[in-house]
Design a protein around this motif. Structure first.
Motif, short mmCIF file in Angstrom:
data_model
loop_
_atom_site.label_atom_id
_atom_site.label_comp_id
_atom_site.label_asym_id
_atom_site.label_seq_id
_atom_site.Cartn_x
_atom_site.Cartn_y
_atom_site.Cartn_z
N LYS A 157 32.52 44.25 29.60
CA LYS A 157 33.26 43.25 28.83
C LYS A 157 34.68 43.76 28.62
O LYS A 157 34.91 44.96 28.54
CB LYS A 157 32.60 43.03 27.48
N ALA A 158 35.64 42.85 28.54
CA ALA A 158 37.03 43.24 28.34
C ALA A 158 37.70 42.29 27.37
O ALA A 158 37.35 41.10 27.29
CB ALA A 158 37.78 43.24 29.68
N SER A 159 38.69 42.80 26.66
CA SER A 159 39.45 41.97 25.72
C SER A 159 40.27 40.93 26.48
O SER A 159 40.48 41.05 27.69
CB SER A 159 40.38 42.86 24.89
N ALA A 160 40.77 39.96 25.76
CA ALA A 160 41.61 38.93 26.37
C ALA A 160 42.86 39.53 26.99
O ALA A 160 43.31 39.10 28.06
CB ALA A 160 41.98 37.87 25.34
N LEU A 161 43.43 40.55 26.36
CA LEU A 161 44.63 41.20 26.89
C LEU A 161 44.34 41.88 28.23
O LEU A 161 45.13 41.74 29.18
CB LEU A 161 45.17 42.21 25.88
N VAL A 162 43.25 42.58 28.33
CA VAL A 162 42.88 43.24 29.59
C VAL A 162 42.57 42.19 30.66
O VAL A 162 43.01 42.32 31.81
CB VAL A 162 41.69 44.20 29.38
N ARG A 163 41.84 41.15 30.30
CA ARG A 163 41.55 40.08 31.27
C ARG A 163 42.83 39.42 31.75
O ARG A 163 42.98 39.15 32.94
CB ARG A 163 40.59 39.04 30.66
N ALA A 164 43.78 39.18 30.84
CA ALA A 164 45.06 38.58 31.22
C ALA A 164 45.83 39.49 32.18
O ALA A 164 46.41 39.01 33.16
CB ALA A 164 45.90 38.29 29.98
N PHE A 165 45.83 40.79 31.94
CA PHE A 165 46.46 41.75 32.84
C PHE A 165 45.84 41.65 34.23
O PHE A 165 46.54 41.54 35.24
CB PHE A 165 46.32 43.17 32.28
N TYR A 166 44.51 41.71 34.29
CA TYR A 166 43.80 41.63 35.58
C TYR A 166 44.11 40.31 36.30
O TYR A 166 44.30 40.29 37.52
CB TYR A 166 42.29 41.73 35.38
N LEU A 167 44.14 39.22 35.56
CA LEU A 167 44.39 37.92 36.17
C LEU A 167 45.82 37.79 36.66
O LEU A 167 46.06 37.24 37.74
CB LEU A 167 44.05 36.80 35.18
N ALA A 168 46.78 38.33 35.91
CA ALA A 168 48.19 38.27 36.32
C ALA A 168 48.42 39.09 37.59
O ALA A 168 48.98 38.60 38.57
CB ALA A 168 49.09 38.77 35.19
N PHE A 169 47.96 40.33 37.58
CA PHE A 169 48.21 41.19 38.73
C PHE A 169 47.22 40.94 39.86
O PHE A 169 47.51 41.25 41.02
CB PHE A 169 48.29 42.65 38.31
N GLY A 170 46.07 40.36 39.56
CA GLY A 170 45.18 39.89 40.62
C GLY A 170 45.84 38.76 41.39
O GLY A 170 45.78 38.71 42.62
N ALA A 171 46.51 37.86 40.68
CA ALA A 171 47.26 36.78 41.34
C ALA A 171 48.38 37.37 42.19
O ALA A 171 48.62 36.92 43.31
CB ALA A 171 47.83 35.81 40.31
N ALA A 172 49.07 38.39 41.67
CA ALA A 172 50.16 39.03 42.41
C ALA A 172 49.66 39.69 43.69
O ALA A 172 50.43 39.91 44.62
CB ALA A 172 50.86 40.06 41.53
N ASP A 224 43.37 30.02 37.58
CA ASP A 224 42.96 29.23 38.74
C ASP A 224 43.89 28.02 38.91
O ASP A 224 44.31 27.70 40.02
CB ASP A 224 41.51 28.76 38.58
N ARG A 225 44.25 27.37 37.81
CA ARG A 225 45.14 26.20 37.86
C ARG A 225 46.57 26.59 38.24
O ARG A 225 47.27 25.81 38.89
CB ARG A 225 45.17 25.48 36.51
N HIS A 226 47.03 27.75 37.80
CA HIS A 226 48.43 28.16 37.99
C HIS A 226 48.56 29.38 38.90
O HIS A 226 49.51 30.15 38.77
CB HIS A 226 49.07 28.44 36.62
N TYR A 227 47.60 29.53 39.79
CA TYR A 227 47.54 30.72 40.65
C TYR A 227 48.84 30.98 41.42
O TYR A 227 49.37 32.09 41.40
CB TYR A 227 46.35 30.60 41.61
N LEU A 228 49.36 29.98 42.10
CA LEU A 228 50.55 30.18 42.92
C LEU A 228 51.76 30.59 42.07
O LEU A 228 52.49 31.53 42.43
CB LEU A 228 50.88 28.91 43.72
N LEU A 229 51.96 29.94 40.94
CA LEU A 229 53.05 30.30 40.04
C LEU A 229 52.91 31.75 39.56
O LEU A 229 53.88 32.51 39.55
CB LEU A 229 53.10 29.34 38.85
N LEU A 230 51.70 32.14 39.16
CA LEU A 230 51.47 33.50 38.69
C LEU A 230 51.66 34.52 39.82
O LEU A 230 52.21 35.60 39.59
CB LEU A 230 50.07 33.63 38.09
N ALA A 231 51.24 34.16 41.03
CA ALA A 231 51.42 35.06 42.18
C ALA A 231 52.90 35.32 42.42
O ALA A 231 53.32 36.47 42.64
CB ALA A 231 50.76 34.47 43.43
#
Length: 180
Positions: free
Chosen positions: A20-35, A102-109
């Motif tokens: 399990k991970a906090s929202a902050l850690v999940r957000a980090f993973y999602l931001a740089f996963g998109a990148a 998922d909705r904003h993947y390209l923008l985040l990438a």
């Protein structure tokens, strides 16, 4: 950061629910996963869960039986039905951060894959150089490191646990993939 986004986030956290991970850690993973430009966490996890459910069968998105290059990168280029296993990721669809990514993947990438290296490079006077050297070069290296899990670890190494499937362990691949 992108390597951690894929290995710690997309793979271990989102695909396998290993912790399990906090929202902050999940957000980090999602931001740089998109990148990392390997699709959204939702689609990546759907493909990966299908792979584990159907390893070495026709349903496996990166089936090694179709050849080394198919498993390495061909499935990314030529497969038209990526992310089709969304019924396997209903748990992830409940996470508002995963849905947002998922909705904003390209923008985040673009923002995290180009914008962050550009801003860092701008701070020391070479934004274009930083995008090329700290953005795109590591991206290509990371793609091949990640893809080597689909190709090399299904052809090279020891079959430590199960002799039936093609999966293998390789210490040197674990090094380039942050322990995968």
């Amino acid at each position: 950061c992108c390597g951690l986004g894929i290995t710690g986030g997309y793979h271990r956290l989102f695909s396998h629910g290993a912790y399990k991970a906090s929202a902050l850690v999940r957000a980090f993973y999602l931001a740089f996963g998109a990148a990392s430009v390997q699709n959204s966490a939702l689609a990546w996890s759907a493909d990966h869960r299908i792979h584990h459910a159907h390893t070495d069968t026709d349903q496996d998105p990166y089936d090694i039986r179709r050849g080394f290059w198919w498993a390495h990168i061909g499935w990314v280029i030529f497969q038209t039905e990526r992310g089709k296993g969304f019924e396997l990721v209903k748990d992830l669809q409940k996470d508002p951060l995963v849905r947002f990514q998922d909705r904003h993947y390209l923008l985040l990438a673009i923002l995290f894959g180009v914008g962050v290296p550009f801003a860092v490079g701008f701070a020391w006077g070479d934004p274009i150089g930083d995008v090329l050297v700290a953005g795109f070069l590591p991206l290509v290296v990371q793609w091949h490191a990640t893809f080597s899990i689909n190709s090399l670890t299904h052809t090279v190494g020891r079959q430590t646990y199960c002799k039936r499937g093609s999966a293998r362990d390789s210490g040197w691949i674990a090094i380039i993939t942050l322990g995968e």
